[in-house]
Design a protein around this motif. Sequence first.
Motif, mmCIF file in Angstrom:
data_model
loop_
_atom_site.group_PDB
_atom_site.id
_atom_site.type_symbol
_atom_site.label_atom_id
_atom_site.label_comp_id
_atom_site.label_asym_id
_atom_site.label_seq_id
_atom_site.Cartn_x
_atom_site.Cartn_y
_atom_site.Cartn_z
ATOM 1 N N ALA A 20 43.786 112.621 -3.065
ATOM 2 C CA ALA A 20 42.717 112.442 -2.077
ATOM 3 C C ALA A 20 42.617 113.609 -1.106
ATOM 4 C CB ALA A 20 42.944 111.146 -1.305
ATOM 5 N N ALA A 21 43.488 114.602 -1.257
ATOM 6 C CA ALA A 21 43.499 115.738 -0.328
ATOM 7 C C ALA A 21 42.275 116.621 -0.510
ATOM 8 C CB ALA A 21 44.773 116.560 -0.528
ATOM 9 N N LEU A 22 41.870 117.240 0.582
ATOM 10 C CA LEU A 22 40.754 118.179 0.537
ATOM 11 C C LEU A 22 41.230 119.555 0.081
ATOM 12 C CD1 LEU A 22 38.917 117.324 3.885
ATOM 13 C CD2 LEU A 22 38.355 116.531 1.584
ATOM 14 N N GLU A 23 40.423 120.227 -0.715
ATOM 15 C CA GLU A 23 40.760 121.584 -1.139
ATOM 16 C C GLU A 23 40.490 122.559 0.017
ATOM 17 O OE1 GLU A 23 38.049 123.673 -3.849
ATOM 18 O OE2 GLU A 23 36.938 121.774 -4.004
ATOM 19 N N PRO A 24 41.056 123.773 -0.034
ATOM 20 C CA PRO A 24 40.877 124.714 1.073
ATOM 21 C C PRO A 24 39.424 124.996 1.432
ATOM 22 C CG PRO A 24 42.676 125.441 -0.304
ATOM 23 C CD PRO A 24 42.063 124.261 -1.009
ATOM 24 N N LEU A 25 38.528 125.088 0.453
ATOM 25 C CA LEU A 25 37.115 125.316 0.781
ATOM 26 C C LEU A 25 36.572 124.196 1.659
ATOM 27 C CD1 LEU A 25 35.589 126.639 -2.578
ATOM 28 C CD2 LEU A 25 35.784 127.897 -0.418
ATOM 29 N N ALA A 26 36.937 122.951 1.337
ATOM 30 C CA ALA A 26 36.461 121.817 2.128
ATOM 31 C C ALA A 26 37.088 121.802 3.517
ATOM 32 C CB ALA A 26 36.776 120.515 1.399
ATOM 33 N N LEU A 27 38.370 122.181 3.598
ATOM 34 C CA LEU A 27 39.029 122.255 4.899
ATOM 35 C C LEU A 27 38.343 123.278 5.797
ATOM 36 C CD1 LEU A 27 42.781 122.198 3.767
ATOM 37 C CD2 LEU A 27 41.544 120.347 4.899
ATOM 38 N N MET A 28 38.049 124.458 5.238
ATOM 39 C CA MET A 28 37.398 125.502 6.042
ATOM 40 C C MET A 28 35.980 125.114 6.416
ATOM 41 S SD MET A 28 38.796 129.071 4.383
ATOM 42 C CE MET A 28 38.357 128.680 2.685
ATOM 43 N N GLU A 29 35.273 124.469 5.508
ATOM 44 C CA GLU A 29 33.924 123.998 5.845
ATOM 45 C C GLU A 29 33.983 123.044 7.029
ATOM 46 O OE1 GLU A 29 30.240 121.329 4.002
ATOM 47 O OE2 GLU A 29 32.049 121.684 2.798
ATOM 48 N N ALA A 30 34.938 122.118 7.006
ATOM 49 C CA ALA A 30 35.074 121.155 8.109
ATOM 50 C C ALA A 30 35.402 121.864 9.416
ATOM 51 C CB ALA A 30 36.158 120.129 7.766
ATOM 52 N N ALA A 31 36.281 122.882 9.349
ATOM 53 C CA ALA A 31 36.651 123.616 10.559
ATOM 54 C C ALA A 31 35.470 124.383 11.134
ATOM 55 C CB ALA A 31 37.806 124.566 10.255
ATOM 56 N N ILE A 32 34.667 125.000 10.276
ATOM 57 C CA ILE A 32 33.498 125.754 10.748
ATOM 58 C C ILE A 32 32.469 124.811 11.373
ATOM 59 C CG2 ILE A 32 31.517 127.138 10.017
ATOM 60 C CD1 ILE A 32 33.382 128.475 7.971
ATOM 61 N N ARG A 33 32.239 123.689 10.738
ATOM 62 C CA ARG A 33 31.281 122.728 11.308
ATOM 63 C C ARG A 33 31.789 122.204 12.654
ATOM 64 N NH1 ARG A 33 27.214 121.726 7.870
ATOM 65 N NH2 ARG A 33 27.535 122.120 5.646
ATOM 66 N N ALA A 34 33.105 122.032 12.761
ATOM 67 C CA ALA A 34 33.676 121.599 14.042
ATOM 68 C C ALA A 34 33.508 122.679 15.106
ATOM 69 C CB ALA A 34 35.152 121.260 13.858
ATOM 70 N N ALA A 35 33.669 123.953 14.716
ATOM 71 C CA ALA A 35 33.480 125.053 15.665
ATOM 72 C C ALA A 35 32.030 125.122 16.131
ATOM 73 C CB ALA A 35 33.903 126.370 15.034
ATOM 74 N N ASP A 36 31.096 124.913 15.195
ATOM 75 C CA ASP A 36 29.675 124.906 15.572
ATOM 76 C C ASP A 36 29.376 123.752 16.513
ATOM 77 O OD1 ASP A 36 26.879 125.781 15.332
ATOM 78 O OD2 ASP A 36 26.605 123.919 14.195
ATOM 79 N N ALA A 37 29.933 122.583 16.229
ATOM 80 C CA ALA A 37 29.732 121.438 17.125
ATOM 81 C C ALA A 37 30.339 121.716 18.491
ATOM 82 C CB ALA A 37 30.361 120.184 16.509
ATOM 83 N N ASP A 38 31.475 122.385 18.507
ATOM 84 C CA ASP A 38 32.126 122.734 19.770
ATOM 85 C C ASP A 38 31.235 123.656 20.603
ATOM 86 O OD1 ASP A 38 34.559 122.792 21.489
ATOM 87 O OD2 ASP A 38 34.590 124.913 20.921
ATOM 88 N N ALA A 39 30.411 124.472 19.914
ATOM 89 C CA ALA A 39 29.509 125.393 20.610
ATOM 90 C C ALA A 39 28.149 124.769 20.909
ATOM 91 C CB ALA A 39 29.322 126.653 19.768
#
Length: 500
Positions: free
Chosen positions: A26-45
């Motif tokens: 059920a783990a996310l692959e690195p591409l999905a992890l980075m996508e989630a982090a970028i979307r979180a950074a955009d939301a933070d901004a």
Amino acid sequence: MALPADRTPVIIGVGEFVDRPTDPAAALEPLALMEAAIRAADADAGGSFLDRIDSLDVINLVSWRYDRVASRLAERLGIVPARASYGVAGGETPTTRIHEAALRIMNGNSLVAVVTGGEATNAVAKAKAAGIALEWTPPAASPENPIIASDHVTPLAIRHGIAQPVHIYPLYENAAAAAWGQTPAEALAESGQIWSGYAGVAATNPNSWSKTAFTADQITTPTPDNRIITWPYTKRMVANPAVNQAAAVLLTNLELARAAGIPEDRIVYIHGGASAAEPMDYLARDQFTHSVAQDAVLAAALRLAPEGGFDRRELYSCFPIVPKMARRQLGLDADAPFTVTGGLSFFGAPLNTYMTHAVCAMVRSLRKTPSKGALIYGQGGYVTKHHALVVGSFPPEPSSLVTPHDVQDEAEAMRGPIPELDLMYEGEARVETFAIVANRDGTPAYGSVIGRTPDGTRVFARVAANDEDTLALLLDTTRSPIGTGGVVSVTDDGLQRWEA
């Protein structure tokens, strides 16, 4: 004269993602992890910058080796940045890429940039152990950018078994402690004190992999679950890459940040930075008591420090010797705070991208408590590549960002002569430094001594596991063996051997 607002680079968003599924399938692959982090950074901004990203930097991946890494990530995000780059390996690369993104914004070559990295080493290892095939984007037959360049890990280093970071950093640890006048026991105590400070910060960081505030004794004392890896480093003194973590840092210029309505107290300014490197082959370095590249980079950072110095800092922490050397160059006491993140042993070490998380933590720290200047220092390779980044809550001095990014010339001016290496030498030689690699039960497996002959020539010699007298001398905690004489011979396998 200050930079105009449309050329002033600022960090406006940070995002992190930690994945802890009980089932590795059920783990996310690195591409999905980075996508989630970028979307979180955009939301933070504020959530209005994702479609305007024109520069995407992806930190080198190890746990899952794709092809077209940056392009694949851009496709997942639904963006088409003018620049999409996948980096080379190195723990310093996040600070380097963030600094370079800031310079592109300052020069008018970019408006919105993001730097990201992520690893799923924990999930990959658990899936392999369980015999589970991960249904992720298939890895590439020929991945982009090698993890370790062939000139970094030489055939000679591999033959000696001194080829991994955990084998090579002790060369600096043991030589530097002697140069500082410490016994091995005193050096170990300093490591424990510093590392317990990192563990304490990790325990309070919601994005940390480990949240145990280990004491100094719990870190330095060998136990079945804290075995010696390479003397003097126990398991808790080395980086922990078995994590699933990702982070992203979003940058733009001050004009766009203000136009988007981002409050001033959420904006973090890039003040400048510096980089330099040691020779890739550790046997081609002038000495092991300090790093002239680290010294030059930190000296450049100090020139950017506000009056009174940095009030907080993140010092790279793959092994204790790194902040131990850095603190001396920075003039800090051993009990000074060295991290806002928690360190690679405790926060987690998503391989090349820990410093992306460190920048996220520093941004949050500056938002909570503003500062005129904070230091973020990263390192890559085997004490090889160094990069410092200076950030703050207020605009930098006008000259800061044009400070030379590359201070290699300063490092070379401090470098001593490189000793000639004689691999066929036989005779007397004193210990310049050494490493003793342990078996899983903590007993010595083998060792290597880098030594100097009477005329200053360098030798590289093995220490046999059954040479009890030599091992006892090297592992004595009451006195340093650095400078001790011994005898070098060439054995049947063609390698040198050192005996006390």
